[in-house]
Design an enzyme around this catalytic site. Structure first.
Site, short mmCIF file in Angstrom:
data_model
loop_
_atom_site.label_atom_id
_atom_site.label_comp_id
_atom_site.label_asym_id
_atom_site.label_seq_id
_atom_site.Cartn_x
_atom_site.Cartn_y
_atom_site.Cartn_z
N CYS A 284 0.85 -1.20 0.00
CA CYS A 284 0.00 0.00 0.00
C CYS A 284 0.89 1.24 0.00
CB CYS A 284 -0.89 0.02 1.24
SG CYS A 284 -2.06 -1.36 1.27
N PRO A 285 0.51 2.34 -0.65
CA PRO A 285 -0.77 2.51 -1.36
C PRO A 285 -0.72 2.08 -2.84
CG PRO A 285 0.40 4.59 -1.40
CD PRO A 285 1.30 3.59 -0.69
#
Lengths: 74, 268
Positions: A12-13
């Site tokens: 992530c992201p």
């Protein structure tokens, strides 16, 4: 037809960023299946996708640290 | 490659792509946009800095000045480059920040002869000049070439910003038909300027440029924001289209760029 996207190794992201970029290439109503091995992505990506209006069709655990999220583009 | 982006671009622009209002499509729009910055001084520095960071694909920079030590109190992109032409210093800064950007430099003064040809190459113009002659030249050329314009200007502790979309809203001349007589308004050099001021005004301009290129939000069309740093107030002045405006009115007097209108122009 289901488009597959392999995001093993992504965190992530970028898991969401890449899923989003792939969805932008699809037509509304088409289905995308994304494979993740980054545990937080399994919660974060579906949540962010729902915020953008997409539909989560299912989340399957494929292995010890492997998940597949199926999405319908809105 | 995903959506036409390299791995590096996906990382670099990820915080843009995440925004629903931008996404990969918006980022691609920015990367294929061409913006001209008039001046690489106090206003130009933050404008150039953030438009480059945002990934505006082509940045034109016009300035005929060289970096002076007295510039560094506010012109944050020119560090270590005293004595160098500002366009070269700015280009070096942009290349270090974001190699995606194609920087076109014009080490010359903007004048009645080159303005139209240069403006035609760009989607939008950002005015960071510091004198009335250039300001009116830029406004009139934008109206004539139908080029959107972000106007900004600063004085001591105060600044003003507006966005001009020719023929869709008022232009700078609709509000201020003519420049004040030479010598009436002191220049920055004479009047001084708070170093942080152009950062605020320049970044409002850069914000307007990014919004225009993305086609999102409400632009400052027909509105002039007036900023007072000492009292920390932002006031909004409504601007109306003036049907008698010499540039964009019903019967415009300015139908081509004639040198004599702009008179003796001082430095950008």
């Amino acid at each position: 037809m289901v488009t597959e996207l392999d995001l093993k190794g992504d965190v992530c992201p970028y898991t969401f960023v890449k899923t989003k970029l792939k969805l932008e290439e699809l037509e509304i109503g088409e289905e995308l299946a994304v494979t993740f091995d980054h545990a937080p992505a399994v919660e974060n990506v579906p949540r962010s996708l729902k915020n953008e209006g997409h539909k989560i069709l299912g989340i399957e655990q494929m292995g010890d640290h492997l998940w597949k999220v199926r999405i319908r583009k809105a | 490659m995903l959506g036409g982006f390299s791995e590096e671009q996906i990382k670099r622009y990820s915080r843009h792509i995440i925004l629903p209002e931008v996404g990969g499509k918006g980022q691609k729009k920015l990367l294929s946009s061409k913006v001209l910055c008039i001046g690489a001084g106090g206003l130009g520095a933050p404008i150039i800095e953030y438009l480059a960071a945002a990934g505006v694909g082509r940045l034109g920079i016009i300035d005929d000045d060289t970096v002076d030590l007295s510039n560094l109190q506010r012109q944050v992109i020119h560090g270590g480059n005293v004595g160098k032409p500002k366009v070269e210093s700015a280009k070096q800064f942009v290349n270090n920040l974001n190699p995606d950007i194609d920087v076109r430099t014009y080490s010359e003064r903007l004048n009645a002869h080159n303005v139209v040809d240069i403006f035609k190459e760009y989607d939008m113009v950002v005015d960071g000049s510091d004198n009335f002659a250039t300001r009116y030249l830029v406004n009139d050329a934008c109206v004539l070439t139908d080029t959107p314009l972000s106007h900004g200007s600063i004085y001591r502790f105060e600044g003003q910003v507006t966005t001009i979309i020719p023929h869709k809203g008022p232009c700078y001349r609709c509000l201020f038909e003519h420049a004040p007589p030479p010598g009436m308004v002191p220049s920055c050099q004479e009047a001084g300027v708070l170093g942080v001021l152009p950062g605020i005004i320049g970044l409002i301009q850069a914000t307007e440029v990014v919004k225009y290129l993305l086609g999102i939000g409400e632009l400052l069309v027909g509105r002039l924001v007036y900023y007072d740093a000492l009292n920390m107030t932002f006031d909004e002045i409504k601007m109306r289209w003036n049907r008698n405006c010499p540039a964009c009115g019903e019967k415009p007097k300015i139908t081509s760029i004639q040198e004599e209108i702009y008179g003796e122009s001082c430095r950008i």
